[in-house]
Design an enzyme around this catalytic site. Structure first.
Site, PDB file in Angstrom:
ATOM      1  N   GLU A 167     -13.105  42.024  40.498  1.00 13.71           N
ATOM      2  CA  GLU A 167     -14.126  40.980  40.544  1.00 13.71           C
ATOM      3  C   GLU A 167     -15.327  41.595  41.255  1.00 13.71           C
ATOM      4  O   GLU A 167     -16.196  42.161  40.638  1.00 13.71           O
ATOM      5  CB  GLU A 167     -13.602  39.764  41.281  1.00 13.71           C
ATOM      6  N   HIS A 189      -9.544  41.250  43.321  1.00 11.03           N
ATOM      7  CA  HIS A 189     -10.682  40.374  43.602  1.00 11.03           C
ATOM      8  C   HIS A 189     -11.031  40.444  45.093  1.00 11.03           C
ATOM      9  O   HIS A 189     -10.167  40.687  45.937  1.00 11.03           O
ATOM     10  CB  HIS A 189     -10.367  38.935  43.213  1.00 11.03           C
ATOM     11  N   GLU A 190     -12.311  40.238  45.378  1.00 13.05           N
ATOM     12  CA  GLU A 190     -12.846  40.338  46.747  1.00 13.05           C
ATOM     13  C   GLU A 190     -12.611  41.714  47.366  1.00 13.05           C
ATOM     14  O   GLU A 190     -12.664  41.872  48.586  1.00 13.05           O
ATOM     15  CB  GLU A 190     -12.271  39.254  47.677  1.00 13.05           C
ATOM     16  N   GLU A 204     -20.816  38.522  46.381  1.00 11.56           N
ATOM     17  CA  GLU A 204     -20.835  37.333  45.542  1.00 11.56           C
ATOM     18  C   GLU A 204     -22.148  36.558  45.703  1.00 11.56           C
ATOM     19  O   GLU A 204     -22.169  35.416  46.176  1.00 11.56           O
ATOM     20  CB  GLU A 204     -19.609  36.462  45.853  1.00 11.56           C
ATOM     21  N   GLU A 220     -16.370  31.641  38.683  1.00  8.93           N
ATOM     22  CA  GLU A 220     -15.943  30.591  39.611  1.00  8.93           C
ATOM     23  C   GLU A 220     -17.125  29.924  40.301  1.00  8.93           C
ATOM     24  O   GLU A 220     -17.078  28.734  40.627  1.00  8.93           O
ATOM     25  CB  GLU A 220     -14.972  31.157  40.640  1.00  8.93           C
ATOM     26  N   HIS A 268       0.030  36.779  40.869  1.00  5.87           N
ATOM     27  CA  HIS A 268      -1.112  36.564  41.756  1.00  5.87           C
ATOM     28  C   HIS A 268      -0.694  36.833  43.189  1.00  5.87           C
ATOM     29  O   HIS A 268       0.278  36.255  43.680  1.00  5.87           O
ATOM     30  CB  HIS A 268      -1.637  35.131  41.640  1.00  5.87           C
ATOM     31  N   HIS A 269      -1.397  37.736  43.844  1.00  8.70           N
ATOM     32  CA  HIS A 269      -1.165  38.060  45.248  1.00  8.70           C
ATOM     33  C   HIS A 269      -2.442  37.795  46.042  1.00  8.70           C
ATOM     34  O   HIS A 269      -3.338  38.636  46.080  1.00  8.70           O
ATOM     35  CB  HIS A 269      -0.779  39.536  45.420  1.00  8.70           C
ATOM     36  N   GLU A 270      -2.566  36.642  46.619  1.00 13.06           N
ATOM     37  CA  GLU A 270      -3.662  36.401  47.557  1.00 13.06           C
ATOM     38  C   GLU A 270      -3.207  36.872  48.935  1.00 13.06           C
ATOM     39  O   GLU A 270      -2.115  36.536  49.390  1.00 13.06           O
ATOM     40  CB  GLU A 270      -4.043  34.920  47.597  1.00 13.06           C
TER      41      GLU A 270
END
Length: 702
Positions: A502, A483-484, A171, A508, A413-415
């Protein structure tokens, strides 16, 4: 799959041979293989008779080995093949993809250790892929990689578009510099992140885009990364040689292998036209065909989200501010005071559902719906989320019924907060929960350091997990947007339920201080080489302080630029990321986001220069409608757009969304014009792009 496969006869050469040449199908590229006198394998690459990769060494260094896989080799076998097929992707930039290459597979014997490896080269018209193969054998079964020693020897001090080499983060904004300037500019290229670790001030990441002094474009990357560590590149500034640098594990090892096995492909793309790099399907073609028998459930998705209001700080993910620490299953949220800023509440989510439904979207993402956000980050907390327990103000059943009544699917959404073991413990239950409530896609996140501590986002252990999650999701007919996670390397061909990632500096960061206005003119040459990005475009209010007075960030783009991203940043997963109230202020511009397609029959890269501009035209899947996008860097410019890609004998109506004359990404980003014009394949449009601007065009058959 429609395919035509041609395999030319195998050629065996004598064991004394040490050199071999391979030509691309159109003969523009020539790869030469040679063993040095000490038995070290090397290769060189020429483009139109000009050397673009000087003689470069190949090999691997093993842990606890008297002799590694670097030298002492003899050629024992050479095979050549030619391959030509056409395959049909589940989704993509084109309805059909041609996979055409010439191949050279060299078996290398190491007599002293009685073992052998194969180095396989595939030469396409646009570039070279090479990989190491470890066949089944007695003396090379289980082995540990200390380092891979693949070299890419540059022929000059090229201009590079690079981000710092890192084990955990991609990022970063891109830096444009000469290769010789990387180390001196490295510190300035760094920005803070939730998890990051660099290894050298001469280290950069792939996909690395470069341009030579005489106008050649070079791109270094990898394809089919699985069961292996991600490759960074480390530059020897004295020799201008890039060397592979794998991501280590917690004790410093860089790969655990069991033969038979293969490495990922190392890729080099070359052209004298930048659009050839963008149009290439080489990365996809170096991956295995689709492994999913039934793909009928995999659909491109245009979505909105309860997300940007949290990113900007207007709202929060957490439900209460009362608790410095929570324990799942023990903390009683009914006894806490809501903070009044929690965005994922039933009333607010219904408001988004209403707007998304009214404007024809497919899905709605909601973040912060589940218990655990009060102390989720930076605590080395393993049991951080259970992925199924909602906060008191989020009624799962009511929201699901309401969304279904409005023809909107909910996106999960699964963080994970980097707690990979915890996610794997809960993943079946979480996916079953999604099936029960008809969530057909999931946005997963891996913010922060990986747990167990010492592992990295791009090490072999985490990379194995990312693919495990995608495969497991396919069992439940769930699409994944990670993501990440690790940057993509074309695995979406093999597992097409991987509809997005992502894995780069996304929108963001425009709320975290901003990104460079030319960032989106570089990403197609770098991050998007491996697969689509969930860039989350469509921001119409550029002054973030209007959402959160404590955030003075600015989105460095014009509205026309934001519209163009839906065409230039290819993805079958596209978000309209801004708030409904901001779209209501500019509904005429919002119409383009509503109209633009997600899946394509044709894509034509019309003009491109990394860091400066990209212009793309795409034909919607199964329709005779076209969409054109242009994103521009800092220097204002004009484009003469020929519409000769349109069908002859047809008349179209073009709706042109362009920067106004006084538009500027910083001083006047919301200045745009909309005009309509009848066009045919003979038509030409002259369009102007502001600094940080661009244009978007919908061309509908009449």
């Amino acid at each position: 799959m429609k395919s035509t496969i041609v395999i030319i006869a195998v050629l065996l050469v004598s064991m004394s041979s040490t050199g071999q040449e391979l030509n691309s199908p159109n003969s523009d590229l020539t790869m030469s293989f040679e063993l040095l006198t000490d038995g070290t394998p090397t290769y060189t690459l020429h483009y139109k008779n000009k050397e673009v990769i000087a003689q470069s060494k190949l090999g691997l260094e093993l842990v606890n080995e008297g002799m590694s896989l670097r030298n002492g080799f003899k050629v024992s076998n050479i095979e050549t093949n030619s391959f030509d097929e056409t395959w049909i992707p589940v989704w993509g930039e084109q309805a059909e993809i041609r996979n055409h290459y010439n191949e050279l597979a060299i078996t290398l014997e190491q007599p002293e250790k009685d073992r052998h490896i194969i180095i396989r080269f595939r030469l396409f018209d646009e570039g070279l892929g090479l990989r190491y193969e470890f066949p089944q054998q007695d003396n090379l079964v289980y082995f540990v990689i200390k380092e891979e020693h693949t070299e890419f020897a540059m022929t000059g001090d090229h201009t590079a578009f690079w981000i710092p080499g890192d084990y955990d983060s991609q990022e970063y904004d891109y830096t444009t510099s000469k290769l010789s300037e990387i180390s001196s500019r490295f510190d300035d290229a760094l920005t803070g992140n939730a998890s990051q670790e660099q290894f050298a001030k001469t280290g950069v990441q792939t996909s690395l885009m470069m341009k030579t002094k005489d106008g050649l474009y070079l791109n270094l990357h990898e394809a089919a990364l699985k069961e292996y560590s991600l490759m960074n590149l480390n530059l020897d500034e004295s020799s201008m040689i890039f060397k592979s640098w794998l991501t280590p594990d917690a004790i410093g090892n860089k790969g655990y292998m069991q033969a038979p096995a293969v490495s990922p492909w190392r890729t080099i793309m070359v052209s004298d036209d930048a659009t050839d790099i963008l149009a290439s399907n080489m990365t996809l073609n170096l991956n295995e065909p689709n492994q999913l028998e039934d793909t009928s459930w995999i659909k491109p998705v245009k979505y909105m989200g309860v997300w940007w209001e949290m990113i900007t700080g207007k709202s929060s993910w957490n439900y209460t501010d009362d608790l410095p620490s929570i324990k799942l299953g023990e903390t009683d949220y009914s006894k806490t005071k809501p903070n009044g800023k929690h965005a994922a509440n039933t009333e607010n989510v219904k408001r988004y559902i209403d707007f998304a439904s009214k404007h024809g979207f497919d899905a709605l993402l909601v973040e912060g719906w589940n218990e655990g956000w009060e102390d989720w980050f930076g605590k080395s907390k393993d049991y951080v989320f259970d992925f199924v327990t909602p906060y008191p103000d989020f009624d799962v059943e009511e929201i699901q019924k309401y969304a279904a009544s409005k023809n909107i699917e909910m996106m999960m959404h699964h963080e994970t907060s980097g707690a990979i073991r915890n996610y794997e413990r809960h993943i079946d239950t979480a996916y079953q929960f999604m099936n029960r409530y008809n969530y057909t896609s999931v946005k997963s996140g891996y913010v922060g350091d990986i747990i167990p501590r010492g592992e990295h986002h791009y090490g072999q252990w985490a990379i194995n997990h990312f693919l495990y999650a995608v495969k497991k999701a396919a069992d439940y007919k769930i699409m994944v947007n990670a993501h990440e996670a690790v940057r993509p390397t074309g695995l979406s061909r093999t597992y097409p339920n991987l509809i997005g990632n992502e894995s780069a500096r996304g929108t963001e960061f425009q709320a975290f201080g901003g990104s460079k206005p030319n960032h989106v003119t570089i990403l197609p040459f770098t991050r998007l080489i491996g697969g689509p990005m969930d860039y989350t475009p469509g921001i119409f209010e550029m002054d973030i302080s209007k959402l959160n007075p404590d955030n003075n960030s600015h989105v460095n783009a014009t509205i026309a630029n934001q519209l163009a991203l839906y065409v230039t940043m290819y993805s079958p997963l596209q978000m309209a990321a801004d708030l409904p109230e901001n779209y209501n202020r500019f509904l005429d511009a919002f119409q383009f986001i509503k109209d633009v397609a997600l899946d394509w029959d044709e894509s034509h890269y019309l003009e491109a220069e990394p860091g400066e501009y990209v212009t793309v035209a795409r034909k919607a899947k199964g329709e005779n409608n076209w969409f054109v996008g242009n994103v521009n860097g800092i220097i204002p410019r004009s484009t003469v757009l020929k519409l000769d890609f349109l069908e002859k004998g047809k008349t179209y109506e073009a709706t042109i969304y362009a920067d106004a004359k006084d538009a500027h990404y910083k001083t006047n980003p919301q200045a745009y014009t909309i005009s309509k014009k009848k066009v045919t394949y003979k038509s030409t449009l002259k369009l102007n792009s502001a600094p940080g601007g661009g244009f978007a065009i919908s061309i509908m058959e009449q």
